[in-house]
Design an enzyme around this catalytic site. Structure first.
Site, PDB file in Angstrom:
ATOM      1  N   ASP A  52     -12.470 -18.712   7.563  1.00 51.10           N
ATOM      2  CA  ASP A  52     -13.513 -17.752   7.167  1.00 51.10           C
ATOM      3  C   ASP A  52     -14.183 -18.220   5.865  1.00 51.10           C
ATOM      4  O   ASP A  52     -15.157 -17.625   5.410  1.00 51.10           O
ATOM      5  CB  ASP A  52     -12.966 -16.320   7.057  1.00 51.10           C
ATOM      6  N   ASP A  91      -9.725 -18.491  12.173  1.00 54.17           N
ATOM      7  CA  ASP A  91      -9.347 -17.445  11.208  1.00 54.17           C
ATOM      8  C   ASP A  91      -9.732 -16.072  11.732  1.00 54.17           C
ATOM      9  O   ASP A  91     -10.824 -15.901  12.285  1.00 54.17           O
ATOM     10  CB  ASP A  91     -10.118 -17.678   9.907  1.00 54.17           C
ATOM     11  N   LYS A 121      -5.261 -17.524  12.773  1.00 54.44           N
ATOM     12  CA  LYS A 121      -4.586 -17.437  11.469  1.00 54.44           C
ATOM     13  C   LYS A 121      -4.958 -16.108  10.852  1.00 54.44           C
ATOM     14  O   LYS A 121      -6.103 -15.661  10.969  1.00 54.44           O
ATOM     15  CB  LYS A 121      -5.033 -18.584  10.552  1.00 54.44           C
ATOM     16  N   GLU A 123      -4.281 -13.640   7.156  1.00 54.89           N
ATOM     17  CA  GLU A 123      -3.740 -13.548   5.796  1.00 54.89           C
ATOM     18  C   GLU A 123      -2.868 -12.307   5.699  1.00 54.89           C
ATOM     19  O   GLU A 123      -3.252 -11.245   6.168  1.00 54.89           O
ATOM     20  CB  GLU A 123      -4.885 -13.429   4.778  1.00 54.89           C
ATOM     21  N   GLU A 190      -1.064 -20.979   0.001  1.00 51.16           N
ATOM     22  CA  GLU A 190      -2.235 -21.305  -0.819  1.00 51.16           C
ATOM     23  C   GLU A 190      -1.977 -20.985  -2.291  1.00 51.16           C
ATOM     24  O   GLU A 190      -1.528 -19.870  -2.625  1.00 51.16           O
ATOM     25  CB  GLU A 190      -3.474 -20.528  -0.323  1.00 51.16           C
TER      26      GLU A 190
HETATM   27  O1  KIV Z   1     -10.736 -20.087   5.315  1.00 46.94           O
HETATM   28  C1  KIV Z   1     -10.176 -21.113   4.943  1.00 46.94           C
HETATM   29  O2  KIV Z   1     -10.795 -22.158   4.763  1.00 46.94           O
HETATM   30  C2  KIV Z   1      -8.739 -21.066   4.694  1.00 46.94           C
HETATM   31  C3  KIV Z   1      -8.121 -22.269   4.063  1.00 46.94           C
HETATM   32  C4  KIV Z   1      -8.417 -22.222   2.628  1.00 46.94           C
HETATM   33  C5  KIV Z   1      -6.676 -22.372   4.344  1.00 46.94           C
HETATM   34  O3  KIV Z   1      -8.118 -20.090   4.963  1.00 46.94           O
END
Ligand code: KIV
Length: 296
Positions: A52, A91, A121, A123, A190
């Site tokens: 994202d 994401d 993915k 968070e 991260e």
């Molecule tokens: O969105 C993104 O680029 C990420 C990376 C920083 C791992 O989540």
């Protein structure tokens, strides 16, 4: 002699687990469009993340919060059209999984079914264990993401290194273990002190992918535009720039402007020709039209 690298097999979660066991580092970069996907596949990356972060480096937003499912799907589809062998992770954007687990599963499913991703993915730590479980139950591989989580940067007062105290580091380890138990196939760490990231990588059986987390995670990820020097707003300290494309592209653009202004471009090499007899016929046509016009 061919300069093309040998064709590779599709990278899967099994390949990633094998790399964790053998200690061969996993390579991952973000990717948002078709031509970059082709380039990254040719370079031999193991994993591509349609992050994202596209909200900032591609769409020009201040942060990642305004990225929508529609944005993600458009860019996931483009990347999936370009890269066939890397493992593709999409994401889950802000508010696509936070409201309830049903919506989370539906949105995760869209990233695979419509976006062509291999995994999603998201968070979050302890608060998202039920969400991770629900998505994994639907047969969708989930990558966790803890430490600095840009979607919740407002909650922790900005983009700050996480896990610097003993208690905060212990919390990160507990979250990583809990996400692993909930079914994550890998976890992004991260902006975490290197020794904390190493400890987490050692305690987990699934791969850890670091960004600003030192050299001892099982793999590394960076934002493509950061590492190629294409995003000039700011560069986080943990980014190494492997190229300075912003400057290089500027000089190509200045050349173009200069050559257009001085009629050096396009030259004969970049122009099309017409047979002499067709040209003469055109001139005759125009002549006769002109004469007819004069006679009226
Ligand atoms: O969105 C993104 O680029 C990420 C990376 C920083 C791992 O989540």
């Amino acid at each position: 002699m061919s300069t093309q690298p040998a064709p590779r097999n599709k990278v899967t979660v099994l390949t990633l687990q094998q790399k964790k066991r053998s200690g061969e580092p996993i390579t991952m970069l973000t990717c948002y469009d078709y031509s970059s996907a082709v380039m990254l596949e040719q370079a031999g990356l193991d994993m591509l993340l349609v992050g994202d972060s596209l909200g900032m480096v591609v769409l020009g937003h201040e942060n990642t919060l305004s990225v929508t499912m529609d944005d993600m799907l458009r860019h996931c589809k483009a990347v999936a059209r370009g890269a066939k062998t890397p493992f593709l992770v999409g994401d889950m954007p802000f508010m696509s999984y936070q409201v309830d687990d049903k919506e989370a599963v539906r949105n995760a499913g869209r990233l695979l079914a419509e976006g062509g991703m291999d995994a999603v993915k998201l968070e979050g730590g302890m608060e998202y264990l039920t969400t991770v479980r629900a998505i994994v139950r639907a047969g969708i591989p989930v990558m966790g993401h803890i430490g600095l989580m840009p979607q919740s940067a407002n909650q922790v007062g900005g983009f700050k290194v996480q896990g610097r105290t003993a208690l905060a580091a212990k919390k990160l380890l507990d979250e990583a273990l809990a996400l692993q138990s909930a079914g994550c196939f890998a976890i992004v760490l991260e902006a975490v002190p290197s020794r904390v990231a190493e400890l987490i990588a050692d305690r987990l059986t699934i791969p850890t992918i670091g960004i600003g987390a030192g050299a001892d995670t099982d793999g590394q990820v960076l934002v493509l535009h950061d590492m190629l020097g294409m995003f000039d707003r700011f560069t986080p300290r943990f980014v190494k720039q492997y190229a300075h494309l912003h400057q290089e592209l500027q000089s190509a653009l200045q050349n173009y402007i200069q050559e257009v202004r001085t009629h050096q471009f396009p030259s004969g090499d970049h122009s099309f020709t017409m047979k002499e007899e067709e040209w003469q016929a055109l001139l005759d046509l125009l002549d006769s039209e002109l004469q007819m016009g004069n006679e009226m």
